[in-house]
Design an enzyme around this catalytic site. Structure first.
Site, PDB file in Angstrom:
ATOM      1  N   LYS A  52       0.841  -1.207   0.000  1.00  0.00           N
ATOM      2  CA  LYS A  52       0.000   0.000   0.000  1.00  0.00           C
ATOM      3  C   LYS A  52       0.875   1.256   0.000  1.00  0.00           C
ATOM      4  O   LYS A  52       0.587   2.233  -0.695  1.00  0.00           O
ATOM      5  CB  LYS A  52      -0.936  -0.004   1.224  1.00  0.00           C
ATOM      6  CG  LYS A  52      -2.056  -1.033   1.089  1.00  0.00           C
ATOM      7  CD  LYS A  52      -2.769  -1.327   2.397  1.00  0.00           C
ATOM      8  CE  LYS A  52      -3.787  -2.451   2.204  1.00  0.00           C
ATOM      9  NZ  LYS A  52      -4.386  -2.949   3.452  1.00  0.00           N
ATOM     10  N   GLN A  96      -4.717  -1.398   9.738  1.00  0.00           N
ATOM     11  CA  GLN A  96      -4.568  -2.741   9.160  1.00  0.00           C
ATOM     12  C   GLN A  96      -5.138  -3.802  10.105  1.00  0.00           C
ATOM     13  O   GLN A  96      -4.825  -3.826  11.292  1.00  0.00           O
ATOM     14  CB  GLN A  96      -3.079  -3.016   8.879  1.00  0.00           C
ATOM     15  CG  GLN A  96      -2.793  -4.357   8.243  1.00  0.00           C
ATOM     16  CD  GLN A  96      -3.370  -4.483   6.832  1.00  0.00           C
ATOM     17  OE1 GLN A  96      -3.246  -3.573   6.016  1.00  0.00           O
ATOM     18  NE2 GLN A  96      -4.019  -5.605   6.554  1.00  0.00           N
ATOM     19  N   ASP A 119     -11.237   2.755   3.933  1.00  0.00           N
ATOM     20  CA  ASP A 119     -11.678   1.354   3.861  1.00  0.00           C
ATOM     21  C   ASP A 119     -13.194   1.274   3.683  1.00  0.00           C
ATOM     22  O   ASP A 119     -13.714   0.263   3.213  1.00  0.00           O
ATOM     23  CB  ASP A 119     -11.329   0.621   5.173  1.00  0.00           C
ATOM     24  CG  ASP A 119     -10.036  -0.182   5.070  1.00  0.00           C
ATOM     25  OD1 ASP A 119      -9.639  -0.524   3.938  1.00  0.00           O
ATOM     26  OD2 ASP A 119      -9.453  -0.475   6.128  1.00  0.00           O
TER      27      ASP A 119
END
Ligand code: NAD
Length: 297
Positions: A52, A96, A119
């Site tokens: 990422k 995460q 997200d």
């Protein structure tokens, strides 16, 4: 002739378009920035974070890599997220998964400012998506929707079977595909671990999307001719190579390919799209927070 959908190529074209969006932001004096927060020491999470970070750097998006000791008190994570929420130069925040057991998953989802929740998992953003007014579409479901669009497959009026009901893939994907909106308007059936006779559902589907994590869950005998097959699953199986494993999906590719009109491979299907859509959401977040109009692919 079955079309093997090249997720890497579609993701590359989306990243190309996003380069222009980033340039628009930079012309307006804004550098979009994503902060990733990692609070575990799992190799897989480490790999995801570094991918990422690298993806952002390639596009000229700022990337901040925040690490928290997995043994630290939960408050350290929540204080860190609060600081990132307050910073004007940070537009997207991603915590995460997984966080340690002593950190409440539910609290993590609610901690990120919904405007920076790239997200798309904050309850407010889940509600907006279900209501047909998504702020950030979660990356994997959005990636699947974009793959179908690029493949020229319009879900409107089609029977779509989504297998898997997780909060990060199955449920939001089913929701997106049933919305009265472009890329939606499908008749969606959501199958899961308690479904009786999965094959009866997949056999009458025009589009089958599997997001489960079980090798060979779906094979050619479970499909009708000309089905579009999207394999979200990522599973490690033992292999005689340097790593000792290889990645495979939920779908038995060879037998499914015999029946499908189009099918995604694993790797090289949905995975690269998930990564591209995180960049998309970060650029979108930056544009909205800075009040700059950006074209998005
Ligand atoms: P999860 O474990 O949270 O959910 C799995 C779902 O599958 C559950 O809803 C369960 O009901 C269902 N299920 C389990 N066994 C089943 C069976 N035998 N028949 C039908 N349904 C069954 O998983 P997740 O986080 O949604 O991830 C699913 C898969 O997708 C995993 O392999 C994961 O690695 C992969 N994944 C890939 C990407 C990507 O970018 N390609 C992103 C996220 C997840």
């Amino acid at each position: 002739m079955t079309d093997v959908i090249d997720g890497n190529a579609v993701a590359a074209s989306i990243r190309d378009d996003l380069t222009d969006s980033v340039a628009t932001l930079k012309d307006a004096g804004v550098t979009p920035k994503l902060a990733t927060v990692l609070m575990n020491d799992k190799q897989a999470s480490e790999t995801y974070i570094s991918m990422k970070q690298r993806d952002c750097e390639e596009l000229g998006i700022g990337a901040e890599d925040v690490r928290i000791d997995p043994d630290a008190p939960a408050e350290e994570l929540f204080d860190t997220v609060a600081d990132l929420n307050a910073r004007e130069d940070v537009h997207g925040i991603l915590v995460q998964d997984p966080t340690p057991d002593h950190v409440s998953d539910e609290r993590v989802l609610s901690a990120v400012d919904p405007a920076k929740d790239v997200d798309g998992f904050h309850p407010e953003n889940v509600g907006k998506l279900v209501g047909g007014n998504a702020r950030f579409k979660p990356c994997t479901p959005h990636g699947v929707q974009k793959l179908l669009e690029h493949e020229g497959v319009d879900p409107e009026g089609k029977d779509v079977v989504v297998v898997g009901r997780s909060n990060i893939v199955g449920k939001p994907l089913a929701n997106l595909l049933m919305q009265k909106a472009d890329g939606g308007n499908a008749t969606v059936t959501l199958c899961h671990s308690r479904t009786d006779d999965l094959a009866a559902h997949t056999r009458r589907a025009d589009i089958v999307i599997s997001a489960v994590g079980v090798v060979d869950l779906v094979d050619g005998s479970m499909l009708s001719e000309d089905t579009v097959v999207i394999d979200v699953g990522i599973n490690r199986v033992d292999a005689d190579n340097d790593k000792g494993y290889r990645l495979t999906g939920d779908v038995d590719f060879e037998s499914a390919k015999e029946k499908a009109s189009a099918i995604t491979p694993v790797p090289g299907g949905v995975g690269p799209m998930t990564r591209a859509m995180l960049l998309y959401n970060t650029v979108k977040a930056a544009g909205e927070q800075a009040g700059v109009d950006v074209d998005l692919p």
